[in-house]
Design a protein around this motif. Structure first.
Motif, PDB file in Angstrom:
ATOM      1  N   GLN A   1      27.242  46.769  40.755  1.00 24.43           N
ATOM      2  CA  GLN A   1      28.318  47.708  41.090  1.00 24.43           C
ATOM      3  C   GLN A   1      28.763  47.594  42.538  1.00 24.43           C
ATOM      4  OE1 GLN A   1      27.399  51.762  40.067  1.00 24.43           O
ATOM      5  NE2 GLN A   1      28.171  51.446  38.012  1.00 24.43           N
TER       6      GLN A   1
ATOM      7  N   VAL B   1      34.817  44.485  40.727  1.00 23.39           N
ATOM      8  CA  VAL B   1      36.143  44.857  40.223  1.00 23.39           C
ATOM      9  C   VAL B   1      36.158  44.667  38.707  1.00 23.39           C
ATOM     10  CG1 VAL B   1      38.574  44.219  40.235  1.00 23.39           C
ATOM     11  CG2 VAL B   1      37.333  44.380  42.381  1.00 23.39           C
ATOM     12  N   SER B   2      35.828  43.463  38.287  1.00 21.41           N
ATOM     13  CA  SER B   2      35.735  43.169  36.860  1.00 21.41           C
ATOM     14  C   SER B   2      34.616  42.136  36.706  1.00 21.41           C
ATOM     15  CB  SER B   2      37.065  42.611  36.353  1.00 21.41           C
ATOM     16  OG  SER B   2      37.345  41.390  37.006  1.00 21.41           O
ATOM     17  N   ARG B   3      34.481  41.565  35.532  1.00 20.27           N
ATOM     18  CA  ARG B   3      33.446  40.548  35.351  1.00 20.27           C
ATOM     19  C   ARG B   3      33.767  39.306  36.171  1.00 20.27           C
ATOM     20  NH1 ARG B   3      29.876  41.925  31.763  1.00 20.27           N
ATOM     21  NH2 ARG B   3      28.907  39.889  31.816  1.00 20.27           N
ATOM     22  N   GLN B   4      35.027  39.188  36.616  1.00 27.14           N
ATOM     23  CA  GLN B   4      35.441  37.971  37.307  1.00 27.14           C
ATOM     24  C   GLN B   4      35.792  38.171  38.769  1.00 27.14           C
ATOM     25  OE1 GLN B   4      37.652  34.626  36.023  1.00 27.14           O
ATOM     26  NE2 GLN B   4      38.180  35.724  34.161  1.00 27.14           N
ATOM     27  N   ALA B   5      35.994  39.427  39.189  1.00 29.88           N
ATOM     28  CA  ALA B   5      36.506  39.625  40.549  1.00 29.88           C
ATOM     29  C   ALA B   5      35.672  40.627  41.342  1.00 29.88           C
ATOM     30  CB  ALA B   5      37.953  40.101  40.487  1.00 29.88           C
TER      31      ALA B   5
ATOM     32  N   ALA C   1      38.914  49.684  42.957  1.00 28.95           N
ATOM     33  CA  ALA C   1      38.423  48.544  42.170  1.00 28.95           C
ATOM     34  C   ALA C   1      38.845  48.677  40.705  1.00 28.95           C
ATOM     35  CB  ALA C   1      36.902  48.442  42.286  1.00 28.95           C
ATOM     36  N   ALA C   2      38.796  49.900  40.183  1.00 31.86           N
ATOM     37  CA  ALA C   2      39.180  50.112  38.783  1.00 31.86           C
ATOM     38  C   ALA C   2      40.669  49.822  38.585  1.00 31.86           C
ATOM     39  CB  ALA C   2      38.863  51.543  38.373  1.00 31.86           C
TER      40      ALA C   2
ATOM     41  N   ALA D   1      41.164  46.174  38.674  1.00 35.55           N
ATOM     42  CA  ALA D   1      40.728  45.579  37.407  1.00 35.55           C
ATOM     43  C   ALA D   1      41.845  45.668  36.374  1.00 35.55           C
ATOM     44  CB  ALA D   1      39.478  46.299  36.909  1.00 35.55           C
ATOM     45  N   ASP D   2      42.551  46.802  36.356  1.00 34.63           N
ATOM     46  CA  ASP D   2      43.679  46.948  35.428  1.00 34.63           C
ATOM     47  C   ASP D   2      44.787  45.942  35.742  1.00 34.63           C
ATOM     48  OD1 ASP D   2      42.438  48.962  34.112  1.00 34.63           O
ATOM     49  OD2 ASP D   2      43.457  50.595  35.172  1.00 34.63           O
TER      50      ASP D   2
ATOM     51  N   LEU E   1      44.402  43.022  37.203  1.00 29.73           N
ATOM     52  CA  LEU E   1      43.960  41.656  36.876  1.00 29.73           C
ATOM     53  C   LEU E   1      43.842  41.455  35.367  1.00 29.73           C
ATOM     54  CD1 LEU E   1      41.136  41.099  39.529  1.00 29.73           C
ATOM     55  CD2 LEU E   1      43.472  40.277  39.613  1.00 29.73           C
ATOM     56  N   ASP E   2      43.610  42.557  34.689  1.00 33.00           N
ATOM     57  CA  ASP E   2      43.400  42.494  33.247  1.00 33.00           C
ATOM     58  C   ASP E   2      44.680  42.036  32.556  1.00 33.00           C
ATOM     59  OD1 ASP E   2      41.740  42.806  31.069  1.00 33.00           O
ATOM     60  OD2 ASP E   2      42.617  44.756  30.570  1.00 33.00           O
TER      61      ASP E   2
END
Lengths: 123, 161
Positions: free
Chosen positions: B103, B119-123, B146-147, B150-151, B153-154
């Motif tokens: 985290q 941020v995500s599994r990748q960032a 970060a959330a 993530a949206d 980048l998603d």
């Protein structure tokens, strides 16, 4: 940290107490919290009030008053918030934060009790 | 026979016993399809919200820079790589102790902080701050940023390399 738990517990025994915390104002992190409600997250309150304490300390420094904060009182519509920096050597950089309900608390008594708690707190 | 020769030696694993090579997702770095203006807005919002933040770096878990808004002379590429290093350590700790996904990780030095958030599994999001930063406030705000990142980048189709 028994002493800290005792201090927070006695802060919560002050009439009308809603929440209490011991906060490090160099980082905004809490060393301990007691009370609080579902809506009131004391760690958020600690981080926010860290900026209050820092702003006042900076102001005192800019005014070249060569003094320190004994306590800060913030009066809301329904609550009093008391901030009391620790004055002893072991408590440097920390402050006690107490939220009390305006309708249930006696402000003079709450302030007096918080001072006593601060004086007895040795970390 | 010298004493050194008696020490235990590692023997190479046989060809058949090696695990199959892992399939890694393509890097986010350099992907032209990313919403850079919106990402830049999130990064500057975080810098404005918390006094003492020098800047933010958005990097991939592979250590490659995606974008940044650093104001000081630190190298964003180096910071992206450092962030991935801190992530790697945190992830291993998570594995060994069964504590789940990475985290957040913070390094505090004499004159400042470096915090890395998943941020995500990748960032990853790395934030550089001065020593006087309100780090509790940073920890309250940065996960929300970060959330939102993530949206953003998603849904972006990763570049095929």
């Amino acid at each position: 940290m028994g002493n800290l738990d005792v201090a927070l517990k006695s802060a919560m025994s002050i009439d009308g107490a809603i929440g209490a915390a011991l906060v490090d104002y160099t980082s905004g992190m809490t060393l301990g919290v007691a009370g609080g409600t579902g809506e009131i997250d004391l760690t958020v309150a600690a981080a926010g009030n860290t900026d209050v304490v820092r702003a006042k300390l900076r102001t005192i420094e800019m005014l070249k008053l060569d003094d320190e904060i004994e306590d800060i009182l913030i009066t809301l519509g329904s609550q009093y918030h008391l901030i009391r920096p620790l004055s002893n050597r072991t408590g440097k950089g920390l402050f006690l934060y107490l939220m009390v309900s305006k309708s249930r608390a006696n402000l003079a008594m709450a302030r007096h009790q918080l001072r006593a708690i601060e004086e007895s707190l040795e970390l | 026979m010298s004493r050194v020769d008696k020490l235990p030696r590692r023997t190479p694993a046989g060809a058949g016993t090696l695990p199959p090579p892992r399939k890694l997702p393509p890097s986010l770095a350099g992907n032209p399809a990313l919403p850079y203006p919106a990402i830049g807005q999130e990064l500057s919002a975080l810098r404005l919200q918390i006094p003492g933040v020098h800047g933010c770096v958005l990097g991939g878990v592979d250590g490659l820079l995606i974008t940044h808004n650093l104001q000081n002379d630190a190298s964003p590429d180096d910071l992206a790589a450092l962030a991935a290093t801190m992530f790697g350590l945190g992830r291993q700790v998570g594995f060994r102790l069964g504590q789940g996904d990475f985290q957040q990780s913070t390094v505090r030095n004499a004159n400042g902080y470096l915090s890395v958030y998943a941020v995500s599994r990748q960032a990853l999001l790395a934030v550089v701050g001065t020593d006087s930063i309100n780090v509790a406030r940073l920890h309250l705000h940065a996960p929300d940023t970060a959330a939102r990142l993530a949206d953003l980048l998603d849904g972006v189709t990763p570049t095929t390399s």
